[in-house]
Design a protein around this motif. Structure first.
Motif, PDB file in Angstrom:
ATOM      1  N   TYR A 111       0.830  -1.206   0.000  1.00 28.80           N
ATOM      2  CA  TYR A 111       0.000   0.000   0.000  1.00 28.80           C
ATOM      3  C   TYR A 111       0.864   1.254   0.000  1.00 28.80           C
ATOM      4  O   TYR A 111       0.639   2.183  -0.786  1.00 28.80           O
ATOM      5  N   HIS A 112       1.857   1.297   0.886  1.00 31.72           N
ATOM      6  CA  HIS A 112       2.678   2.502   0.982  1.00 31.72           C
ATOM      7  C   HIS A 112       3.603   2.657  -0.219  1.00 31.72           C
ATOM      8  O   HIS A 112       3.952   3.793  -0.576  1.00 31.72           O
ATOM      9  N   GLU A 114       2.721   1.916  -3.334  1.00 32.27           N
ATOM     10  CA  GLU A 114       1.847   2.528  -4.341  1.00 32.27           C
ATOM     11  C   GLU A 114       1.492   3.973  -3.964  1.00 32.27           C
ATOM     12  O   GLU A 114       1.514   4.872  -4.804  1.00 32.27           O
ATOM     13  N   ARG A 115       1.151   4.165  -2.685  1.00 35.62           N
ATOM     14  CA  ARG A 115       0.782   5.500  -2.211  1.00 35.62           C
ATOM     15  C   ARG A 115       1.944   6.486  -2.376  1.00 35.62           C
ATOM     16  O   ARG A 115       1.767   7.601  -2.869  1.00 35.62           O
ATOM     17  N   ASN A 116       3.148   6.075  -1.979  1.00 44.22           N
ATOM     18  CA  ASN A 116       4.295   6.973  -2.064  1.00 44.22           C
ATOM     19  C   ASN A 116       4.688   7.272  -3.504  1.00 44.22           C
ATOM     20  O   ASN A 116       5.060   8.400  -3.833  1.00 44.22           O
ATOM     21  N   PHE A 118       2.672   7.393  -5.984  1.00 46.27           N
ATOM     22  CA  PHE A 118       1.663   8.332  -6.458  1.00 46.27           C
ATOM     23  C   PHE A 118       1.931   9.743  -5.930  1.00 46.27           C
ATOM     24  O   PHE A 118       1.884  10.728  -6.680  1.00 46.27           O
ATOM     25  N   LEU A 119       2.235   9.848  -4.636  1.00 47.38           N
ATOM     26  CA  LEU A 119       2.504  11.163  -4.047  1.00 47.38           C
ATOM     27  C   LEU A 119       3.753  11.803  -4.655  1.00 47.38           C
ATOM     28  O   LEU A 119       3.772  13.010  -4.922  1.00 47.38           O
ATOM     29  N   PRO A 157       6.266   5.714   5.375  1.00 54.12           N
ATOM     30  CA  PRO A 157       4.924   6.181   5.001  1.00 54.12           C
ATOM     31  C   PRO A 157       4.831   7.707   4.984  1.00 54.12           C
ATOM     32  O   PRO A 157       5.508   8.408   5.741  1.00 54.12           O
ATOM     33  N   ASP A 160       1.143  13.162   3.728  1.00 54.92           N
ATOM     34  CA  ASP A 160       1.083  14.329   2.860  1.00 54.92           C
ATOM     35  C   ASP A 160       2.489  14.629   2.364  1.00 54.92           C
ATOM     36  O   ASP A 160       3.444  13.904   2.674  1.00 54.92           O
ATOM     37  N   GLU A 208      -7.576   8.938  -4.892  1.00 54.69           N
ATOM     38  CA  GLU A 208      -6.578   8.985  -3.831  1.00 54.69           C
ATOM     39  C   GLU A 208      -6.300  10.454  -3.544  1.00 54.69           C
ATOM     40  O   GLU A 208      -5.490  11.092  -4.224  1.00 54.69           O
ATOM     41  N   ILE A 210      -4.975  14.064  -2.213  1.00 60.11           N
ATOM     42  CA  ILE A 210      -3.609  14.517  -1.953  1.00 60.11           C
ATOM     43  C   ILE A 210      -3.656  15.705  -1.009  1.00 60.11           C
ATOM     44  O   ILE A 210      -4.477  16.615  -1.178  1.00 60.11           O
TER      45      ILE A 210
END
Length: 430
Positions: A111-112, A114-116, A118-119, A157, A160, A208, A210
């Motif tokens: 998850y992190h 993919e999340r990171n 993306f961010l 993680p 923001d 997702e 931001i």
């Protein structure tokens, strides 16, 4: 090259650790055994120290083979401290963890990751738009550390992303980012954040969402906003590419001071293990390249001596990155002037109430014009802000919520006054 050496060292350490521990866990000790949070935190502390200290291998072996602990407590503590992806990278595939525990850590890691990614991608787009307008930005906190000291995009993680922009360029930056879908969080009054805070939160909706925080100062204390030499931090910045887009990152000395100031001034009574790991990773990654004399010199000039001392002590109480003992002694023996002691103490009352936050900010503002504007913004926020703040269903209820808003402030102020009186009485009775 330094990162490659560090990764290879970590891989060897993890392999050695798992080889020793696996032998004692083969006999069914993967079963969940009742334990407690303290035991889980101790296990996590010991495992994290293998990132910095080879001697921790023997401690980890002793802890995991001689002390039964609760894997549920282990997962709960790892989740609370946002350490699940880091622990997964260290221990995955070593047949050390119970299958369900490893599967849970793996899910968090994916998850992190993919999340990171993306961010970082979205941050790169924002930085590119700002760069095209000639606006320089320093990437702060998690995103900066992922790109400089951590070996994997997934291990740290991020909720923001944070960037620092020169204050006079913030209005232009907000306009540019608004064109890309970023919307400013609601303020008590238009311009209140710009007048009294150090950052503005921007939100971008989507599958997702931001959160992008635009900083024009490193700390939210009114005192430091007036007295900290930001030019020095800008001078210490180094080039950094975020998703192939040009930006800046603080050099190691400035990074250490920022992390220490953020930890001590914002989170002193609730230091997250992850923030301590952040500081330890910077110290470990840059090693002998850190100019500790410059760190101490600028801490004195910036009145961040107590922040440096407290954060280094908290880090060394939990983790063991390599810092020369002579440097630690010098940091601990640095004198602190009375003004810094006073400002620091205002930020470090345990269980600070809303009234304490308002009072400390009010006292530290430089003149009565700003103090008056500050109080007006707190006492008479806009109706729109009240509706969002208290989830008001009808406009007819807004006058009642102003009374409720004032009552909360009065109650908090009375608590502050009571605590102050009790503290004075205790001192008088000694």
């Amino acid at each position: 090259m330094a990162h490659q050496v560090k990764i290879a060292s970590l891989q060897r350490a993890a392999g050695s650790l798992c080889h020793h521990i696996k032998m004692s866990l083969d006999a069914g000790q993967h079963a969940v055994i009742l334990g407690n949070q303290a035991a889980a935190k101790q296990v996590i502390r010991t495992l994290l120290n293998t990132r910095f200290d080879d001697n921790a291998l023997h401690e980890a072996h002793a802890v995991l083979t001689k002390r039964a602990f609760d894997w549920d407590a282990f997962l709960a503590e790892a989740a609370t401290e946002k350490l699940m992806p880091m622990l997964y990278e260290m221990l995955a595939g070593r047949q050390l963890l119970p299958p369900m525990v490893e599967a849970t850590l793996k899910e968090a890691y994916r998850y992190h990751a993919e999340r990171n990614l993306f961010l970082i991608y979205e941050l790169g787009l924002a930085l590119d738009r700002l760069s095209q307008a000639g606006i320089a930005a320093i990437v702060l906190k998690g995103a900066a550390l992922l790109e400089t000291v951590y070996e994997s995009i997934a291990v740290r993680p991020m909720l923001d992303v944070d960037i620092l922009i020169r204050k006079e360029l913030v209005p232009q930056a907000l306009q540019i980012l608004a064109e890309d879908g970023y919307r400013q969080d609601i303020e008590p009054h238009s311009g209140a954040a710009f007048a009294f805070e150090n950052e503005i939160l921007l939100l971008k909706a989507g599958i997702e969402p931001i959160q992008l925080e635009i900083h024009w100062h490193l700390f939210d204390s009114p005192y430091y906003q007036q007295h900290l030499d930001l030019d020095w931090f800008w001078q210490q910045a180094r080039p950094l590419a975020i998703d192939r887009n040009k930006s800046l990152v603080l050099g190691p000395e400035a990074q250490i001071l920022h992390l220490c100031g953020h930890l001590a001034l914002h989170h002193s009574f609730e230091p997250s293990i992850l923030w301590l790991v952040d500081l330890a990773e910077v110290v470990s990654c840059y090693g002998d390249d850190i100019d500790w004399e410059l760190v101490m010199e600028q801490a004195r000039a910036s009145q961040l001596v107590l922040s440096l001392q407290r954060s280094i002590n908290q880090m060394l109480a939990f983790l063991r990155p390599s810092i020369p003992s002579s440097i630690v002694r010098q940091i601990r023996s640095m004198p602190v002037d009375d003004l810094e002691n006073r400002v620091f103490s205002m930020h470090h009352e345990p269980d600070r109430s809303v009234g304490h936050y308002v009072w400390s900010d009010f006292v530290l503002l430089p003149n009565w014009r700003q103090k008056t504007r500050f109080l007006c913004a707190k006492l008479f926020p806009s109706p729109t802000y009240l509706r969002v703040r208290y989830d008001i269903a009808s406009a007819y209820q807004i006058p009642l919520y102003y009374i409720w808003h004032w009552w909360i402030g009065l109650r908090s102020s009375l608590e502050l006054l009571t605590n102050w009186v009790m503290m004075r009485l205790k001192k008088a009775l000694r």
